[in-house]
Design a protein around this motif. Structure first.
Motif, short mmCIF file in Angstrom:
data_model
loop_
_atom_site.label_atom_id
_atom_site.label_comp_id
_atom_site.label_asym_id
_atom_site.label_seq_id
_atom_site.Cartn_x
_atom_site.Cartn_y
_atom_site.Cartn_z
N PRO A 140 -28.97 61.64 -6.34
CA PRO A 140 -27.97 61.78 -5.27
C PRO A 140 -27.61 60.46 -4.60
N VAL A 141 -28.59 59.56 -4.48
CA VAL A 141 -28.31 58.27 -3.84
C VAL A 141 -27.44 57.40 -4.74
N THR A 142 -27.75 57.40 -6.04
CA THR A 142 -26.93 56.60 -6.96
C THR A 142 -25.50 57.14 -7.04
N VAL A 143 -25.35 58.43 -6.78
CA VAL A 143 -24.00 59.02 -6.77
C VAL A 143 -23.16 58.42 -5.65
N VAL A 144 -23.80 58.06 -4.55
CA VAL A 144 -23.07 57.39 -3.46
C VAL A 144 -22.48 56.08 -3.96
N PHE A 145 -23.26 55.33 -4.76
CA PHE A 145 -22.74 54.09 -5.34
C PHE A 145 -21.52 54.40 -6.21
N ALA B 260 -19.51 56.90 -5.97
CA ALA B 260 -18.37 57.33 -5.16
C ALA B 260 -17.58 56.13 -4.64
N ILE B 261 -18.30 55.13 -4.16
CA ILE B 261 -17.63 53.93 -3.65
C ILE B 261 -16.90 53.22 -4.80
N GLY B 262 -17.56 53.10 -5.94
CA GLY B 262 -16.93 52.49 -7.10
C GLY B 262 -15.71 53.25 -7.55
N THR B 263 -15.80 54.59 -7.55
CA THR B 263 -14.67 55.43 -7.96
C THR B 263 -13.49 55.26 -7.02
N LEU B 264 -13.79 55.15 -5.72
CA LEU B 264 -12.72 54.99 -4.73
C LEU B 264 -11.87 53.77 -5.04
N PHE B 265 -12.51 52.63 -5.24
CA PHE B 265 -11.77 51.40 -5.48
C PHE B 265 -11.24 51.34 -6.91
N GLU B 266 -12.01 51.86 -7.86
CA GLU B 266 -11.60 51.78 -9.26
C GLU B 266 -10.36 52.63 -9.51
N THR B 267 -10.38 53.89 -9.05
CA THR B 267 -9.25 54.79 -9.28
C THR B 267 -8.05 54.40 -8.45
N GLY B 268 -8.26 54.21 -7.13
CA GLY B 268 -7.14 53.84 -6.27
C GLY B 268 -6.59 52.47 -6.60
N GLY B 269 -7.49 51.50 -6.83
CA GLY B 269 -7.04 50.15 -7.15
C GLY B 269 -6.29 50.08 -8.45
N SER B 270 -6.77 50.84 -9.44
CA SER B 270 -6.12 50.86 -10.75
C SER B 270 -4.69 51.37 -10.63
N ALA B 271 -4.50 52.46 -9.86
CA ALA B 271 -3.16 53.04 -9.72
C ALA B 271 -2.22 52.09 -8.98
N VAL B 272 -2.69 51.52 -7.87
CA VAL B 272 -1.83 50.66 -7.05
C VAL B 272 -1.49 49.36 -7.77
N VAL B 273 -2.50 48.73 -8.38
CA VAL B 273 -2.25 47.47 -9.09
C VAL B 273 -1.34 47.69 -10.29
N SER B 274 -1.56 48.77 -11.04
CA SER B 274 -0.72 49.05 -12.21
C SER B 274 0.73 49.28 -11.81
N GLN B 275 0.95 50.01 -10.73
CA GLN B 275 2.32 50.25 -10.28
C GLN B 275 2.95 48.95 -9.81
N PHE C 40 -11.21 61.55 -5.65
CA PHE C 40 -12.26 61.29 -6.64
C PHE C 40 -13.56 60.87 -5.95
N ALA C 41 -13.44 60.04 -4.90
CA ALA C 41 -14.64 59.58 -4.21
C ALA C 41 -15.34 60.73 -3.51
#
Length: 451
Positions: A54-59, A61-76, A242-243
């Protein structure tokens, strides 16, 4: 039509295939700790890993937040022809990830011991909790480096270098495997050895990431400058669903662990660790395929190439379904063999552990459908529907985890995962219909046959 089919499949393989391969490598990365701990530390070590998860899932979640959101915004942004702005946004992401990673490492080390000791006051189970604490105190130090590696993988796809993701993740996975063997088998460091191996592998990945954008041919063309926090907020809105979905997994696993300890079933904690390792091979490759093609869909949508992005959506669905059913068949046929891989010969797998896993896997094909639907919403920058889907476990899985052990044997608690998989797929389908309508699309349009 034939040329469109092969060219689109080629694009999906280029973007999704390399990320798929990278996340398979990451799956091996995750599996390595479980394999060495299960065989050289024992089932107590596996049970401790269930508490760690459960603790590693927090890591994650943070990675998913930036990875998914950042990927969409930067690609656009790149699709709109604003390359210099995209580079500034990438730098802003790295800065935010570093600050957040350091905060998580410090706060986590303060609260991890009381958080885990709340799970049980049974003296027979304290050894398991102590093993989990010793692992987490070390592995928390690697969070800033882990986030750096995740972001680099996402931005490699954005700048049209998806194959490089495999080399990045593959190299860190290989380092982790070598160090696991050295520290756990060679030095006999047990759980601490696994934690040191993980952190050193993450530091190596962060060093490769720094070299990639500093000294390689992919280095930034702009001077040191950052994008507005407005873009970070936009990423947070896109990636929040996703996060939160990942954080829900953290809460569910913590609640599940507390329930299993309450019913004095530490052997099922070991089974839960094995299940999480196996499910990593389900979720990560599926996410790799769909996350890999998200930047492609985002860019094509920004460029208004409708027929092109519709084909990518359509063929991405078929590939996801095929992959899901192939994995499902392997899970159901070889459940016992997979479990035996992670358990030492002197600690046999029990029938309850096998039942627990099979009930978790029984409705697994719905995961692929939900993943594809959520991927489309993220690619087109949906801001709230993925968030709604992320909250479903609170109303579906949590009540079932509480209820099922009261009326059925404790191993049937695994079925709560399968029920939640179906609920997420159904709700995602209903929500995305209205979302597609807002974008001038529909399922009929996506799957329409055109000559």
């Amino acid at each position: 039509m034939r040329e469109d089919f092969f060219s689109t499949i080629g694009e999906i393989i280029k973007y999704g295939g390399s990320t798929f391969a990278a996340l398979v490598a990451m799956s091996i990365y995750t599996t390595t700790d479980g394999f060495f701990i299960g065989n050289w530390v024992g089932t107590d070590g596996l049970a401790a890993m269930a508490l760690v998860f459960p603790v590693t899932v927090v890591f994650m979640a943070i990675g998913t937040l930036f990875e998914t959101g950042g990927s969409a915004v930067v690609s656009q942004t790149i699709g709109e022809g604003k390359k210099l702005l995209a580079e500034k946004i990438i730098r802003s992401n790295y800065a935010c990830a570093a600050v957040i990673g350091i905060i998580v490492a410090v706060v986590g080390n303060i609260f991890i011991e009381p958080l885990l000791k709340m799970l049980s006051d049974n003296p027979d189970e304290q050894h398991i909790i102590d093993l989990a604490i010793s692992f987490l105190r070390i592995s928390l130090c690697g969070v800033p480096f882990l986030l750096t590696v995740n972001l680099t993988g996402a931005f490699m796809r954005c700048i049209d270098k998806p194959s490089h993701v495999f080399y990045l993740v593959g190299s860190t996975s290989l380092i982790n495997i070598i160090l696991d063997a050295l520290f756990i088998i060679g030095f006999g460091w047990g759980m601490k050895g696994a934690a040191f191996a993980t952190v050193l592998a993450q530091i190596s990945g962060a060093a490769i990431s720094f070299w990639y954008f500093k000294y390689s041919r992919q280095k930034f063309s702009t001077p040191l400058s950052f994008g507005s926090l407005e873009y970070i907020w936009q990423e947070v809105k896109v990636g929040a669903g996703f996060a939160v979905s990942t954080l829900m997994m953290c809460f569910i696993e913590y609640f599940l662990n507390a329930t299993l300890l309450h019913y004095d079933a530490p052997h099922l904690l070991a089974a839960a660790t094995i299940a999480n390792i196996i499910l990593t091979f389900v979720y990560l490759p599926l996410n790799g395929l769909d996350t890999g093609i998200q930047p492609l869909i985002s860019r094509l949508f920004a460029e208004k190439k409708e027929q092109h992005y519709l084909r990518v959506m359509r063929y991405g669905f078929f590939l996801t379904v095929v992959l899901t059913f192939a994995i499902y068949a392997l899970l159901m046929i070889f459940t016992e063999e997979l479990m035996n891989t992670f358990v030492a010969d002197n600690e046999p797998v029990t029938p309850e552990m096998i039942t627990f896993l099979r009930l978790m896997f029984i409705l697994q094909p719905f995961v692929g459908i939900a993943t594809w639907l959520s991927g489309i919403m993220a690619a087109l920058e949906d801001e709230w529907r993925n968030f709604v889907i992320a909250l479903l476990p609170l109303v579906v899985q949590v009540p079932l985890i509480w209820l099922l052990p009261k009326i059925l044997p404790i191993e049937f608690i695994g079925f709560t995962y399968s029920v939640n998989d179906v609920a997420e797929a159904a709700v995602a389908f209903l929500l995305i219909r209205s979302f597609l309508r807002e974008k001038g699309l529909s399922f009929r349009k996506i799957f329409a046959y055109r000559r």
